[in-house]
Design a protein around this motif. Structure first.
Motif, PDB file in Angstrom:
ATOM      1  N   ASN A 268       7.599   4.536   0.339  1.00  0.00           N
ATOM      2  CA  ASN A 268       6.962   3.890  -0.451  1.00  0.00           C
ATOM      3  C   ASN A 268       6.751   4.377  -1.970  1.00  0.00           C
ATOM      4  OD1 ASN A 268       5.147   1.917  -1.760  1.00  0.00           O
ATOM      5  ND2 ASN A 268       3.893   1.678   0.127  1.00  0.00           N
ATOM      6  N   HIS A 269       7.766   3.963  -2.773  1.00  0.00           N
ATOM      7  CA  HIS A 269       7.632   4.679  -4.073  1.00  0.00           C
ATOM      8  C   HIS A 269       6.243   4.298  -4.718  1.00  0.00           C
ATOM      9  CE1 HIS A 269      11.650   6.434  -3.654  1.00  0.00           C
ATOM     10  NE2 HIS A 269      11.946   4.964  -3.272  1.00  0.00           N
ATOM     11  N   LEU A 270       5.793   2.960  -4.799  1.00  0.00           N
ATOM     12  CA  LEU A 270       4.739   2.845  -5.447  1.00  0.00           C
ATOM     13  C   LEU A 270       3.369   3.486  -5.019  1.00  0.00           C
ATOM     14  CD1 LEU A 270       3.154   0.799  -7.412  1.00  0.00           C
ATOM     15  CD2 LEU A 270       2.807  -0.843  -5.648  1.00  0.00           C
ATOM     16  N   ALA A 271       3.488   3.773  -3.788  1.00  0.00           N
ATOM     17  CA  ALA A 271       2.347   4.467  -3.085  1.00  0.00           C
ATOM     18  C   ALA A 271       2.456   6.220  -3.594  1.00  0.00           C
ATOM     19  CB  ALA A 271       2.324   4.480  -1.713  1.00  0.00           C
ATOM     20  N   VAL A 272       3.458   6.443  -3.797  1.00  0.00           N
ATOM     21  CA  VAL A 272       3.806   7.917  -4.243  1.00  0.00           C
ATOM     22  C   VAL A 272       3.227   7.964  -5.654  1.00  0.00           C
ATOM     23  CG1 VAL A 272       5.441   9.490  -5.000  1.00  0.00           C
ATOM     24  CG2 VAL A 272       5.707   8.550  -2.860  1.00  0.00           C
ATOM     25  N   TRP A 273       3.747   6.928  -6.342  1.00  0.00           N
ATOM     26  CA  TRP A 273       3.422   7.198  -7.937  1.00  0.00           C
ATOM     27  C   TRP A 273       1.572   6.698  -8.093  1.00  0.00           C
ATOM     28  CZ3 TRP A 273       5.922   9.537 -11.495  1.00  0.00           C
ATOM     29  CH2 TRP A 273       7.318   9.740 -11.163  1.00  0.00           C
ATOM     30  N   ILE A 274       1.155   5.863  -7.080  1.00  0.00           N
ATOM     31  CA  ILE A 274      -0.149   5.769  -7.351  1.00  0.00           C
ATOM     32  C   ILE A 274      -1.112   7.041  -7.108  1.00  0.00           C
ATOM     33  CG2 ILE A 274      -2.288   4.556  -6.240  1.00  0.00           C
ATOM     34  CD1 ILE A 274      -0.435   2.084  -6.325  1.00  0.00           C
ATOM     35  N   LEU A 275      -0.478   7.777  -5.831  1.00  0.00           N
ATOM     36  CA  LEU A 275      -0.946   9.105  -5.534  1.00  0.00           C
ATOM     37  C   LEU A 275      -1.008  10.028  -6.544  1.00  0.00           C
ATOM     38  CD1 LEU A 275      -0.043   9.162  -1.978  1.00  0.00           C
ATOM     39  CD2 LEU A 275      -2.518   8.970  -2.583  1.00  0.00           C
ATOM     40  N   VAL A 276       0.301  10.229  -7.377  1.00  0.00           N
ATOM     41  CA  VAL A 276       0.448  10.923  -8.320  1.00  0.00           C
ATOM     42  C   VAL A 276      -0.726  11.038  -9.539  1.00  0.00           C
ATOM     43  CG1 VAL A 276       2.007  11.572 -10.514  1.00  0.00           C
ATOM     44  CG2 VAL A 276       3.008  11.372  -8.089  1.00  0.00           C
ATOM     45  N   VAL A 277      -1.015   9.577  -9.954  1.00  0.00           N
ATOM     46  CA  VAL A 277      -2.057   9.292 -10.624  1.00  0.00           C
ATOM     47  C   VAL A 277      -3.299   9.519  -9.987  1.00  0.00           C
ATOM     48  CG1 VAL A 277      -3.374   7.478 -11.966  1.00  0.00           C
ATOM     49  CG2 VAL A 277      -0.769   7.471 -11.933  1.00  0.00           C
ATOM     50  N   VAL A 278      -3.759   9.380  -8.933  1.00  0.00           N
ATOM     51  CA  VAL A 278      -4.948   9.787  -8.161  1.00  0.00           C
ATOM     52  C   VAL A 278      -5.075  11.282  -8.195  1.00  0.00           C
ATOM     53  CG1 VAL A 278      -6.085   9.846  -6.084  1.00  0.00           C
ATOM     54  CG2 VAL A 278      -4.866   7.494  -6.929  1.00  0.00           C
ATOM     55  N   HIS A 279      -3.942  12.129  -8.019  1.00  0.00           N
ATOM     56  CA  HIS A 279      -4.018  13.510  -8.200  1.00  0.00           C
ATOM     57  C   HIS A 279      -4.523  13.855  -9.413  1.00  0.00           C
ATOM     58  CE1 HIS A 279      -1.414  15.286  -4.641  1.00  0.00           C
ATOM     59  NE2 HIS A 279      -2.270  14.135  -3.975  1.00  0.00           N
ATOM     60  N   GLN A 280      -3.999  13.412 -10.381  1.00  0.00           N
ATOM     61  CA  GLN A 280      -4.464  13.888 -11.688  1.00  0.00           C
ATOM     62  C   GLN A 280      -5.963  13.344 -12.156  1.00  0.00           C
ATOM     63  OE1 GLN A 280      -2.164  15.679 -12.912  1.00  0.00           O
ATOM     64  NE2 GLN A 280      -1.140  15.184 -11.447  1.00  0.00           N
ATOM     65  N   PHE A 281      -6.411  12.461 -11.835  1.00  0.00           N
ATOM     66  CA  PHE A 281      -7.752  11.859 -11.770  1.00  0.00           C
ATOM     67  C   PHE A 281      -8.819  12.861 -10.912  1.00  0.00           C
ATOM     68  CE2 PHE A 281      -6.294   7.894 -13.769  1.00  0.00           C
ATOM     69  CZ  PHE A 281      -7.025   7.974 -14.749  1.00  0.00           C
ATOM     70  N   ILE A 282      -8.392  13.134  -9.745  1.00  0.00           N
ATOM     71  CA  ILE A 282      -9.289  13.920  -8.747  1.00  0.00           C
ATOM     72  C   ILE A 282      -9.208  15.369  -9.537  1.00  0.00           C
ATOM     73  CG2 ILE A 282      -9.059  15.389  -6.803  1.00  0.00           C
ATOM     74  CD1 ILE A 282      -7.980  12.879  -5.360  1.00  0.00           C
ATOM     75  N   GLY A 283      -8.271  15.952 -10.111  1.00  0.00           N
ATOM     76  CA  GLY A 283      -8.179  17.093 -10.508  1.00  0.00           C
ATOM     77  C   GLY A 283      -9.004  17.131 -11.929  1.00  0.00           C
ATOM     78  N   TRP A 284      -8.997  16.049 -12.795  1.00  0.00           N
ATOM     79  CA  TRP A 284      -9.832  15.861 -13.963  1.00  0.00           C
ATOM     80  C   TRP A 284     -11.498  15.858 -13.511  1.00  0.00           C
ATOM     81  CZ3 TRP A 284     -12.976  11.837 -14.847  1.00  0.00           C
ATOM     82  CH2 TRP A 284     -13.522  11.660 -16.450  1.00  0.00           C
TER      83      TRP A 284
END
Length: 122
Positions: free
Chosen positions: A6-22
């Motif tokens: 699920n490519h959409l889920a992967v890319w959403i998680l990439v964004v979520v990872h960045q927000f969690i780190g921030w």
């Protein structure tokens, strides 16, 4: 057997990872630095575009690898996906970092394990 990622889920998680780190460093940054005996001047050089690009590329690799593994193992529920992720975390991160923490003078070489396990057949 569904082996699609699920490519959409992967890319959403990439964004979520960045927000969690921030969020993590926005909230706990000073405390984290203090616990690791660091100051802001120690990490100022990492606040450039390259560091953020590296973090994004890392999130892409981690999420696509986990998605591929979940697909290959046919983990079709959230609980099954969580089990796969927890096993990966425990086996590849927690245990390695625990060993590094105990023997911080030694360096681990997981690529050696990959070579041996990949080549050694019964």
């Amino acid at each position: 057997m569904n082996r699609k990622i699920n490519h959409l889920a992967v890319w959403i998680l990439v964004v979520v990872h960045q927000f969690i780190g921030w969020g993590w460093y926005a909230i706990f940054g000073e405390k984290w630095l203090n616990l690791h005996a660091r100051t802001m001047t120690d990490i100022e050089r990492t606040h450039n575009v390259g560091a953020y690009v590296f973090a994004i590329v890392t999130a892409i690799i981690v999420n696509y690898t986990l998605a591929w593994l979940i697909s290959r193992l046919n983990a079709t529920t959230a609980a099954a996906g969580l089990r796969v992720a927890l096993v990966c975390w425990f086996a590849f991160l927690f245990v390695e970092h625990a060993a590094i923490a105990v023997f911080s003078a030694f360096e681990t070489n997981p690529w050696i394990s990959g070579l041996v396990l990949g080549a050694w057949r019964k």
